[in-house]
Structures are given as C-alpha cells and as structure tokens.
Motif scaffolding. Structure first.
Motif, PDB file in Angstrom:
ATOM      1  N   VAL A  29       0.862  -1.095   0.027  1.00 19.13           N
ATOM      2  CA  VAL A  29      -0.057  -0.082   0.140  1.00 19.13           C
ATOM      3  C   VAL A  29       0.954   1.140   0.006  1.00 19.13           C
ATOM      4  O   VAL A  29       0.592   2.334  -0.760  1.00 19.13           O
ATOM      5  CB  VAL A  29      -0.914   0.040   1.149  1.00 19.13           C
ATOM      6  N   LEU A  30       1.921   1.228   0.629  1.00 23.00           N
ATOM      7  CA  LEU A  30       2.687   2.287   0.866  1.00 23.00           C
ATOM      8  C   LEU A  30       3.685   2.599  -0.390  1.00 23.00           C
ATOM      9  O   LEU A  30       3.764   3.790  -0.874  1.00 23.00           O
ATOM     10  CB  LEU A  30       3.885   2.401   2.049  1.00 23.00           C
ATOM     11  N   VAL A  31       3.916   1.517  -1.212  1.00 20.47           N
ATOM     12  CA  VAL A  31       4.428   1.803  -2.523  1.00 20.47           C
ATOM     13  C   VAL A  31       3.562   2.178  -3.436  1.00 20.47           C
ATOM     14  O   VAL A  31       3.938   3.271  -4.311  1.00 20.47           O
ATOM     15  CB  VAL A  31       5.113   0.426  -3.016  1.00 20.47           C
ATOM     16  N   LEU A  32       2.620   1.712  -3.440  1.00 18.30           N
ATOM     17  CA  LEU A  32       1.399   2.070  -4.570  1.00 18.30           C
ATOM     18  C   LEU A  32       1.254   3.502  -4.410  1.00 18.30           C
ATOM     19  O   LEU A  32       0.646   4.373  -5.229  1.00 18.30           O
ATOM     20  CB  LEU A  32       0.012   1.221  -4.201  1.00 18.30           C
ATOM     21  N   LEU A  33       0.992   4.187  -3.068  1.00 17.65           N
ATOM     22  CA  LEU A  33       0.736   5.510  -2.742  1.00 17.65           C
ATOM     23  C   LEU A  33       1.758   6.682  -2.837  1.00 17.65           C
ATOM     24  O   LEU A  33       1.703   7.372  -2.875  1.00 17.65           O
ATOM     25  CB  LEU A  33      -0.044   5.711  -1.708  1.00 17.65           C
ATOM     26  N   GLY A  34       3.119   5.911  -2.877  1.00 20.31           N
ATOM     27  CA  GLY A  34       4.190   6.804  -2.657  1.00 20.31           C
ATOM     28  C   GLY A  34       5.205   7.237  -3.659  1.00 20.31           C
ATOM     29  O   GLY A  34       6.294   7.624  -3.244  1.00 20.31           O
ATOM     30  N   TRP A  35       4.899   6.728  -4.702  1.00 22.83           N
ATOM     31  CA  TRP A  35       5.853   7.046  -6.057  1.00 22.83           C
ATOM     32  C   TRP A  35       5.716   8.468  -6.735  1.00 22.83           C
ATOM     33  O   TRP A  35       6.636   8.807  -7.400  1.00 22.83           O
ATOM     34  CB  TRP A  35       5.980   5.815  -6.838  1.00 22.83           C
ATOM     35  N   THR A  36       4.724   8.961  -6.421  1.00 26.07           N
ATOM     36  CA  THR A  36       4.192  10.185  -7.107  1.00 26.07           C
ATOM     37  C   THR A  36       5.347  11.424  -6.969  1.00 26.07           C
ATOM     38  O   THR A  36       5.765  11.741  -8.277  1.00 26.07           O
ATOM     39  CB  THR A  36       2.981  10.580  -6.885  1.00 26.07           C
ATOM     40  N   THR A  37       5.770  11.838  -5.893  1.00 27.02           N
ATOM     41  CA  THR A  37       6.609  12.917  -5.853  1.00 27.02           C
ATOM     42  C   THR A  37       8.126  12.527  -6.787  1.00 27.02           C
ATOM     43  O   THR A  37       8.436  13.393  -7.182  1.00 27.02           O
ATOM     44  CB  THR A  37       6.895  13.265  -4.340  1.00 27.02           C
ATOM     45  N   MET A  38       8.648  11.519  -6.348  1.00 24.10           N
ATOM     46  CA  MET A  38       9.817  10.974  -6.886  1.00 24.10           C
ATOM     47  C   MET A  38       9.596  11.169  -8.577  1.00 24.10           C
ATOM     48  O   MET A  38      10.828  11.238  -9.125  1.00 24.10           O
ATOM     49  CB  MET A  38      10.202   9.639  -6.280  1.00 24.10           C
ATOM     50  N   THR A  39       8.429  10.433  -9.135  1.00 22.89           N
ATOM     51  CA  THR A  39       8.434  10.282 -10.656  1.00 22.89           C
ATOM     52  C   THR A  39       8.396  12.038 -11.033  1.00 22.89           C
ATOM     53  O   THR A  39       8.801  12.153 -11.981  1.00 22.89           O
ATOM     54  CB  THR A  39       7.014   9.760 -10.628  1.00 22.89           C
ATOM     55  N   ARG A  40       7.869  12.679 -10.371  1.00 20.16           N
ATOM     56  CA  ARG A  40       7.810  14.287 -10.738  1.00 20.16           C
ATOM     57  C   ARG A  40       9.206  14.864 -10.707  1.00 20.16           C
ATOM     58  O   ARG A  40       9.701  15.631 -11.732  1.00 20.16           O
ATOM     59  CB  ARG A  40       6.970  15.261  -9.940  1.00 20.16           C
ATOM     60  N   LEU A  41       9.897  14.614  -9.698  1.00 20.03           N
ATOM     61  CA  LEU A  41      11.314  14.705  -9.594  1.00 20.03           C
ATOM     62  C   LEU A  41      12.101  14.309 -10.881  1.00 20.03           C
ATOM     63  O   LEU A  41      13.087  14.873 -11.483  1.00 20.03           O
ATOM     64  CB  LEU A  41      11.896  14.524  -8.331  1.00 20.03           C
ATOM     65  N   THR A  42      11.921  12.772 -11.065  1.00 22.32           N
ATOM     66  CA  THR A  42      12.843  12.251 -12.231  1.00 22.32           C
ATOM     67  C   THR A  42      12.339  13.049 -13.642  1.00 22.32           C
ATOM     68  O   THR A  42      13.310  13.163 -14.192  1.00 22.32           O
ATOM     69  CB  THR A  42      12.644  10.843 -12.239  1.00 22.32           C
TER      70      THR A  42
END
Length: 307
Positions: A175-188
């Motif tokens: 659950v934490l992985v599914l909800l927690g990747w968005t900010t790092m995707t924007r940074l990348t």
C-alpha cells in the motif's frame, strides 16, 4: 698521433618526471566527488549518518545490543518501572521494554528501505519515459501521476488497509509503495527534462546510441541526484507513516514488534507509565530525524548553489 674519439650515439634523454599535482589532479572531477569531500567535513551529515548506521545494525543484528528474548514476558513484571537492571522497564505483558525497542527497529528499517526502493524504481521508469520522450507519453504518465498524487497519503493507506483481509508487513509495504511513488516521479521527470537536450546527449544520438543506452548511460546518471536526496528523506517519512498506521490500528498487528504498536499500546497509560511512550517515541524520532538531516546534507552537498 692522438686518436680523437667521437661519441657513437647520443644518450637518450630521460623522460621528465611528472609534475606534482594538487589534491584533485589525476582524478576525474565530478559532482559526486565534490559532494563527498563536502560531506566528510559536515558534522550534521556525520552525526546523522552514524545514527542511521547504528539503527541499521540494530535492525539487522539485534543480538549485538541485547541478549534478551522479546517473547519472554512474565506477567509478574507487568508495567515495571525502569531500573539499573532493566533500563527501559517492562510493558503490560511483562516483556523487557529495552529488548522490544531494539527488535522494533527491524520492522521500521525494513519497511522504510523496501518501500523507498520500489518507489524509486517506479519513479525512475515512469519519470524517465515522461521526461525523455515527452508528447503523448509525458501526458499520459503525468496525468496518471496527478490522479494518484491527489489521493491523501495516510487517508488512502487507512482506507486500503481497512479492507484487506490481513494487515501484515507485506500489505503495509504494498500500500505504501502504491501511494508513495508520485513525488519522486515528478522529480525524475523534471531532472530528465533538464538534461535531455544537453550536448553530450545530442552527441550520443548522433553516434547512433539507442534510447535505452542514452537513458541509462547519459541521462539518468546526470539527473538522479535530486531523486537520491529525496529518497533519503523519504525513508524517514515512510518509517513515520508506518508508525502512524500501526498507532491507528490499521498497520501492523500483534504479535508483530513495532515502535508504532508500542506507542499505540502506551496511549492510555502515558501518565501512570510514561516510559511506555518515551522510549519507542525517542527511538522513532531519532531515526526519522537522522534520515531527514542526512537528506538535507546531501541536498546541500549536491547543489553547488547552496555551498
């Protein structure tokens, strides 16, 4: 008559010895080398990194810190106060609290590192594709990221974990992985956008390098620094999130050993037995603070404008 001798061959001049160079000569200067030299003299980084190493060793080898058994819980020791023999006292079941705190580091460190690792993998793939190709690929990935980013992190985790059949370590991580990747995707994505039109990328394309090689050899190595900085801070955020979910009763469940569970069990006994809240709360705060301070030091070292 004296014979005049002439040299048959001239001696070959010995090569001149190499000139002595400064500290950085002979090395290829790079952003990472400069950052490491900066970090070695940063007391905040040294202290926070030392604490992170201590907590990591505690999580991997708890026997180095205590020889007690966290499952040995005689009820006659229930809620015993701290003493010289038992530094942190005992919990309601009579378990040695110091031993529980030491073993509680494992769950927090495992969840923090595993969730961050998989979140970074997702972010690197999606962010690289969006930033490098642009156009329709960027639009689809960015809009999907916005949809997931719009879900409240803790609230979304509470809702999902409330409906799963088993609130185990596996489901908390998922659950934490599914909800927690968005900010790092924007940074990348933003980092890849800033380097995809650089001269060395254009040169690689002109030489016929494929997209995968360009991304892995030229783009990502020069765009990953902000992601690494945020990932370091993010480990602390995830550790705090796991503790919050366990405290609210939707994260890990007994008989698991977790700082969040220990704090949850102490909420009704804060005045009568304050040690139940003090020690796991202190270790949790130090762990989260160490990762955040280490991430801040990395950010300052990797950004020349902040030096």
């Amino acid at each position: 008559m004296s014979e005049t001798r002439t040299p048959v061959a001239t001696e070959q001049a010995a090569p001149a010895p190499p000139e002595e160079s400064e500290e950085l000569s002979g090395r290829k200067a790079s952003l990472w080398a400069d950052a490491w030299r900066e970090l070695r003299h940063n007391p905040i980084f040294l202290v926070s990194a030392s604490l992170v190493v201590i907590f990591a060793v505690m999580a991997a080898f708890p026997q180095l810190f205590t020889d007690g058994d966290p499952r040995n819980c005689p009820l006659e020791r229930s809620l015993g106060s701290p003493s010289a023999e038992h530094w942190f006292g005992f919990d309601l079941q009579g378990c040695d609290y110091y031993t529980l705190v030491v073993y509680g580091a494992r769950v927090s460190m495992v969840i923090g590192t595993v969730v961050t690792f998989f979140s970074v993998l997702i972010a690197l793939v999606l962010g690289s594709l969006a930033g490098y190709y642009g156009g329709l690929v960027d639009t689809v990935i960015s809009r999907f990221t916005d949809v997931v980013f719009g879900l409240p992190f803790i609230l979304g985790a509470i809702v999902v974990l409330s409906v799963v059949s088993e609130q185990s370590l596996f489901w908390v991580v998922v659950v934490l992985v599914l909800l927690g990747w968005t900010t790092m995707t924007r940074l990348t994505r933003s980092s890849v956008l800033s380097v995809r039109d650089a001269d060395y990328v254009k040169a690689a394309k002109a030489l016929g390098a494929g997209d995968l090689r360009i991304l892995t050899r030229h783009v990502l190595p020069n765009a990953i620094a902000p992601v690494i900085v945020y990932a370091t801070i993010y480990i602390g955020i995830i550790i705090a999130a796991e503790a919050a979910l366990s405290f609210l009763g939707v994260g890990l469940q007994l008989p698991a050993i977790s700082w969040g569970l220990m704090i949850s069990e102490a909420d009704t006994r804060v005045l009568s037995s304050p040690h139940l809240l003090l020690f796991p709360g202190l270790f949790l705060s130090l762990t989260v603070l160490s990762f955040i301070l280490m991430g801040d030091a990395l950010r300052d070292a990797l950004d020349p404008k902040l030096r």
